[in-house]
Design a protein around this motif. Structure first.
Motif, mmCIF file in Angstrom:
data_model
loop_
_atom_site.group_PDB
_atom_site.id
_atom_site.type_symbol
_atom_site.label_atom_id
_atom_site.label_comp_id
_atom_site.label_asym_id
_atom_site.label_seq_id
_atom_site.Cartn_x
_atom_site.Cartn_y
_atom_site.Cartn_z
ATOM 1 N N GLY A 204 0.816 -1.211 0.000
ATOM 2 C CA GLY A 204 0.000 0.000 0.000
ATOM 3 C C GLY A 204 0.847 1.257 0.000
ATOM 4 N N GLU A 205 1.999 1.206 0.671
ATOM 5 C CA GLU A 205 2.909 2.355 0.677
ATOM 6 C C GLU A 205 3.443 2.631 -0.726
ATOM 7 O OE1 GLU A 205 5.062 5.501 2.531
ATOM 8 O OE2 GLU A 205 3.421 4.249 3.265
ATOM 9 N N ASP A 206 3.748 1.575 -1.461
ATOM 10 C CA ASP A 206 4.243 1.736 -2.834
ATOM 11 C C ASP A 206 3.175 2.315 -3.755
ATOM 12 O OD1 ASP A 206 6.663 0.457 -2.082
ATOM 13 O OD2 ASP A 206 5.749 -1.501 -2.406
ATOM 14 N N ILE A 207 1.918 2.011 -3.453
ATOM 15 C CA ILE A 207 0.818 2.453 -4.312
ATOM 16 C C ILE A 207 0.347 3.860 -3.960
ATOM 17 C CG2 ILE A 207 -1.589 1.998 -4.966
ATOM 18 C CD1 ILE A 207 -0.978 -0.998 -4.360
ATOM 19 N N PHE A 208 0.176 4.152 -2.667
ATOM 20 C CA PHE A 208 -0.508 5.380 -2.259
ATOM 21 C C PHE A 208 0.406 6.524 -1.844
ATOM 22 C CE2 PHE A 208 -3.623 1.964 -1.443
ATOM 23 C CZ PHE A 208 -4.613 2.398 -2.309
ATOM 24 N N ARG A 209 1.658 6.251 -1.498
ATOM 25 C CA ARG A 209 2.555 7.349 -1.134
ATOM 26 C C ARG A 209 2.665 8.328 -2.303
ATOM 27 N NH1 ARG A 209 3.690 9.810 3.124
ATOM 28 N NH2 ARG A 209 3.968 7.790 4.195
ATOM 29 N N TYR A 210 2.570 9.597 -2.029
ATOM 30 C CA TYR A 210 2.557 10.655 -3.047
ATOM 31 C C TYR A 210 1.371 10.492 -3.999
ATOM 32 C CZ TYR A 210 7.399 11.074 -1.397
ATOM 33 O OH TYR A 210 8.532 11.186 -0.623
ATOM 34 N N PHE A 211 0.317 9.786 -3.541
ATOM 35 C CA PHE A 211 -0.903 9.569 -4.332
ATOM 36 C C PHE A 211 -0.630 8.863 -5.656
ATOM 37 C CE2 PHE A 211 -1.526 13.411 -1.741
ATOM 38 C CZ PHE A 211 -2.566 12.973 -0.952
ATOM 39 N N GLY A 212 0.478 8.115 -5.708
ATOM 40 C CA GLY A 212 0.800 7.369 -6.922
ATOM 41 C C GLY A 212 1.384 8.208 -8.036
ATOM 42 N N LEU A 213 1.855 9.415 -7.722
ATOM 43 C CA LEU A 213 2.318 10.333 -8.767
ATOM 44 C C LEU A 213 3.780 10.146 -9.153
ATOM 45 C CD1 LEU A 213 0.521 13.567 -7.503
ATOM 46 C CD2 LEU A 213 0.083 12.378 -9.662
ATOM 47 N N ASP A 240 -7.174 3.525 3.463
ATOM 48 C CA ASP A 240 -8.428 4.098 2.977
ATOM 49 C C ASP A 240 -8.532 5.603 3.200
ATOM 50 O OD1 ASP A 240 -8.606 3.809 5.744
ATOM 51 O OD2 ASP A 240 -10.775 3.468 5.702
ATOM 52 N N SER A 241 -7.725 6.165 4.112
ATOM 53 C CA SER A 241 -7.790 7.604 4.381
ATOM 54 C C SER A 241 -7.356 8.443 3.184
ATOM 55 C CB SER A 241 -6.926 7.955 5.595
ATOM 56 O OG SER A 241 -5.566 7.622 5.359
ATOM 57 N N VAL A 242 -6.745 7.808 2.182
ATOM 58 C CA VAL A 242 -6.317 8.559 0.996
ATOM 59 C C VAL A 242 -7.508 9.241 0.325
ATOM 60 C CG1 VAL A 242 -6.543 6.619 -0.625
ATOM 61 C CG2 VAL A 242 -4.860 8.409 -1.075
ATOM 62 N N ILE A 243 -8.688 8.645 0.454
ATOM 63 C CA ILE A 243 -9.877 9.194 -0.192
ATOM 64 C C ILE A 243 -10.330 10.492 0.473
ATOM 65 C CG2 ILE A 243 -11.660 8.055 1.172
ATOM 66 C CD1 ILE A 243 -11.555 8.297 -2.687
ATOM 67 N N ASN A 244 -9.794 10.809 1.650
ATOM 68 C CA ASN A 244 -10.158 12.046 2.339
ATOM 69 C C ASN A 244 -9.452 13.269 1.752
ATOM 70 O OD1 ASN A 244 -11.775 10.577 4.121
ATOM 71 N ND2 ASN A 244 -10.078 10.241 5.547
ATOM 72 N N TYR A 248 -7.464 13.700 -4.669
ATOM 73 C CA TYR A 248 -7.468 12.265 -4.962
ATOM 74 C C TYR A 248 -8.896 11.780 -5.170
ATOM 75 C CZ TYR A 248 -6.663 7.233 -4.512
ATOM 76 O OH TYR A 248 -6.630 5.877 -4.749
ATOM 77 N N ALA A 249 -9.808 12.178 -4.277
ATOM 78 C CA ALA A 249 -11.200 11.750 -4.371
ATOM 79 C C ALA A 249 -11.836 12.193 -5.684
ATOM 80 C CB ALA A 249 -11.993 12.305 -3.190
ATOM 81 N N ASN A 250 -11.531 13.402 -6.116
ATOM 82 C CA ASN A 250 -12.092 13.906 -7.377
ATOM 83 C C ASN A 250 -11.625 13.065 -8.555
ATOM 84 O OD1 ASN A 250 -13.417 15.953 -6.033
ATOM 85 N ND2 ASN A 250 -11.825 17.479 -6.419
ATOM 86 N N ASN A 251 -10.352 12.685 -8.554
ATOM 87 C CA ASN A 251 -9.832 11.843 -9.627
ATOM 88 C C ASN A 251 -10.436 10.447 -9.576
ATOM 89 O OD1 ASN A 251 -7.250 12.943 -11.318
ATOM 90 N ND2 ASN A 251 -7.388 13.982 -9.332
ATOM 91 N N TYR A 252 -10.540 9.900 -8.386
ATOM 92 C CA TYR A 252 -11.154 8.574 -8.219
ATOM 93 C C TYR A 252 -12.592 8.584 -8.744
ATOM 94 C CZ TYR A 252 -13.681 4.933 -5.635
ATOM 95 O OH TYR A 252 -14.517 3.894 -5.288
ATOM 96 N N ASP A 253 -13.376 9.584 -8.346
ATOM 97 C CA ASP A 253 -14.781 9.666 -8.772
ATOM 98 C C ASP A 253 -14.894 9.843 -10.282
ATOM 99 O OD1 ASP A 253 -15.702 9.389 -6.197
ATOM 100 O OD2 ASP A 253 -15.867 11.549 -5.831
ATOM 101 N N TYR A 254 -14.046 10.698 -10.830
ATOM 102 C CA TYR A 254 -14.104 10.954 -12.271
ATOM 103 C C TYR A 254 -13.771 9.689 -13.061
ATOM 104 C CZ TYR A 254 -12.739 12.609 -16.893
ATOM 105 O OH TYR A 254 -12.620 12.763 -18.255
ATOM 106 N N ASN A 255 -12.674 9.033 -12.692
ATOM 107 C CA ASN A 255 -12.269 7.834 -13.424
ATOM 108 C C ASN A 255 -13.289 6.715 -13.272
ATOM 109 O OD1 ASN A 255 -9.777 8.769 -14.511
ATOM 110 N ND2 ASN A 255 -8.832 8.553 -12.494
ATOM 111 N N ASN A 269 -12.916 -0.853 -4.099
ATOM 112 C CA ASN A 269 -13.055 -0.931 -2.639
ATOM 113 C C ASN A 269 -13.404 0.425 -2.031
ATOM 114 O OD1 ASN A 269 -10.677 0.470 -2.840
ATOM 115 N ND2 ASN A 269 -9.520 -0.810 -1.424
ATOM 116 N N ASN A 270 -13.890 1.339 -2.876
ATOM 117 C CA ASN A 270 -14.322 2.680 -2.479
ATOM 118 C C ASN A 270 -13.180 3.671 -2.267
ATOM 119 O OD1 ASN A 270 -17.152 2.086 -2.511
ATOM 120 N ND2 ASN A 270 -16.925 1.084 -0.508
ATOM 121 N N PHE A 271 -11.942 3.255 -2.510
ATOM 122 C CA PHE A 271 -10.857 4.245 -2.571
ATOM 123 C C PHE A 271 -9.794 3.874 -3.605
ATOM 124 C CE2 PHE A 271 -9.526 1.330 0.820
ATOM 125 C CZ PHE A 271 -8.176 1.135 0.588
#
Length: 348
Positions: A204-213, A240-244, A248-255, A269-271
């Motif tokens: 999860g750290e490899d995926i979500f750190r820096y929001f995957g950028l 799951d807190s990444v969605i807060n 990030y949430a806007n990109n997740y919802d759009y995609n 999984n909602n995030f």
């Protein structure tokens, strides 16, 4: 390789300051500590992706690397330059994650050259702060560091980082100079299906750190046929807190909306969205996945496409892969695109 002791010690002092600041952030009331707090806040205002936690993470990683032993061990592998004259090296920096160009900056100064840096509009204040701290430690560095927003002029070599499109632009304009030009790269993880929850949790750290950028952020999974993604989702649920974070949430919802309108099959999984795709660079909030038949075939495929990849992550599924959770903690000798920046600078 011999390094100016004053410059080396300036970096060591910077490392000590960064570690102390990150470990005692709330209590740090020194002049430099207050300046850094303000700089971190300014960086976040300029770039919404630069959250305080991500900037502090980047600063702490650099602080832990900049020890006298680490620097000495890193540079001891290199012979003296055959042409020790001081050159001016232009660095065109990306701005996708905090301080992404700092390694190039360090390499230039430690090899005795001068830096003229063109900062990304997305990361304009962090590196100038660190440069000010270094100059405070060694006044001679003021003659070796320049930041510019103008067209680059009077330089001897170029290190430029960007996308595939800007890479072509860089090659056109800077091709006549000695150069390192970096383009798009992505990182992938290989799952065997035998990983435990504790094995997968650091992924999860490899995926979500820096929001995957980052180019070292895992943007795709390779999984065996019939892989149970519920197990994967359960293992990374604590992220799951990444969605807060609204961006990030806007990109997740759009995609998610785009994929659903296109009738793509998704795991969700909602995030984080999982989408089957042969490409490597997935959008924010999305992780691509692809099935493989055998590890031997996958290894051959990745070898053929290694110029597209920065990191390959696994739990020892294949040799020379990076362990889960380690992509955002590169060492001093982990060079982007596998190009040895120190050796390039020593050969100028």
């Amino acid at each position: 390789m011999t390094v100016d002791s004053h410059i080396l010690q300036a970096f060591v002092k910077l490392g000590n300051f960064l570690v102390d600041f990150c470990d005692n952030n709330d209590q740090n009331t020194t002049v430099w500590g207050e300046r850094l707090k303000n700089t971190i806040a300014q960086a976040g205002h300029q770039n919404g992706w630069f959250t305080e936690s991500n900037v502090l993470f980047a600063l702490k990683q650099w602080g832990e690397l900049l020890t006298e032993d680490n620097l000495a061990n890193w540079l001891s592998a290199y012979k003296e330059s055959s042409n020790p004259s001081k050159k001016t090296v232009a660095i065109i920096m990306a701005g996708n994650i905090p301080l992404v160009g700092f390694h190039d900056f360090i390499c230039v100064l430690l090899t005795g050259h001068k830096v003229i840096a063109k900062l990304s509009s997305n990361d304009k204040v962090l590196l100038p702060f660190l440069a000010d701290y270094l100059i405070n430690c060694d006044k001679a560095l003021s003659n070796c560091i320049t930041f510019t927003e103008e067209q680059l002029q009077e330089f001897d070599a170029v290190i430029a980082t960007g996308s595939n499109n800007t890479g072509r632009y860089f090659e056109y304009y800077f091709g006549k100079h000695p150069n390192i030009i970096r383009k798009n790269r992505n990182s992938v993880a290989i799952l065997s299906g035998n990983e435990s929850k504790e094995d997968l949790k650091p992924l999860g750290e490899d995926i979500f750190r820096y929001f995957g950028l980052g180019c070292r952020s895992v943007s795709k999974l390779f999984v065996p046929a019939g892989y149970d993604f519920a197990h994967f989702f359960e293992s990374i649920f604590e992220y799951d807190s990444v969605i807060n974070t609204s961006k990030y949430a806007n990109n997740y919802d759009y995609n998610k909306a785009v994929y659903l309108m296109s009738d793509f099959k998704l795991y969700d999984n909602n995030f984080l969205l999982l989408k089957e795709d042969e490409r490597y660079g997935s959008p924010i909030g999305t992780l691509y996945y692809e099935h493989y038949n055998t590890l031997a075939q996958l290894k051959e495929k990745l070898k053929e496409q290694n110029k597209l990849l920065q990191c390959v992550v696994s739990n020892n599924a294949i040799e020379n892969s990076i362990p889960f959770g380690a992509t955002q903690k590169p060492g001093l000798n982990d060079y982007a695109d596998g190009v040895d920046t120190i050796q390039f600078l020593l050969n100028l």
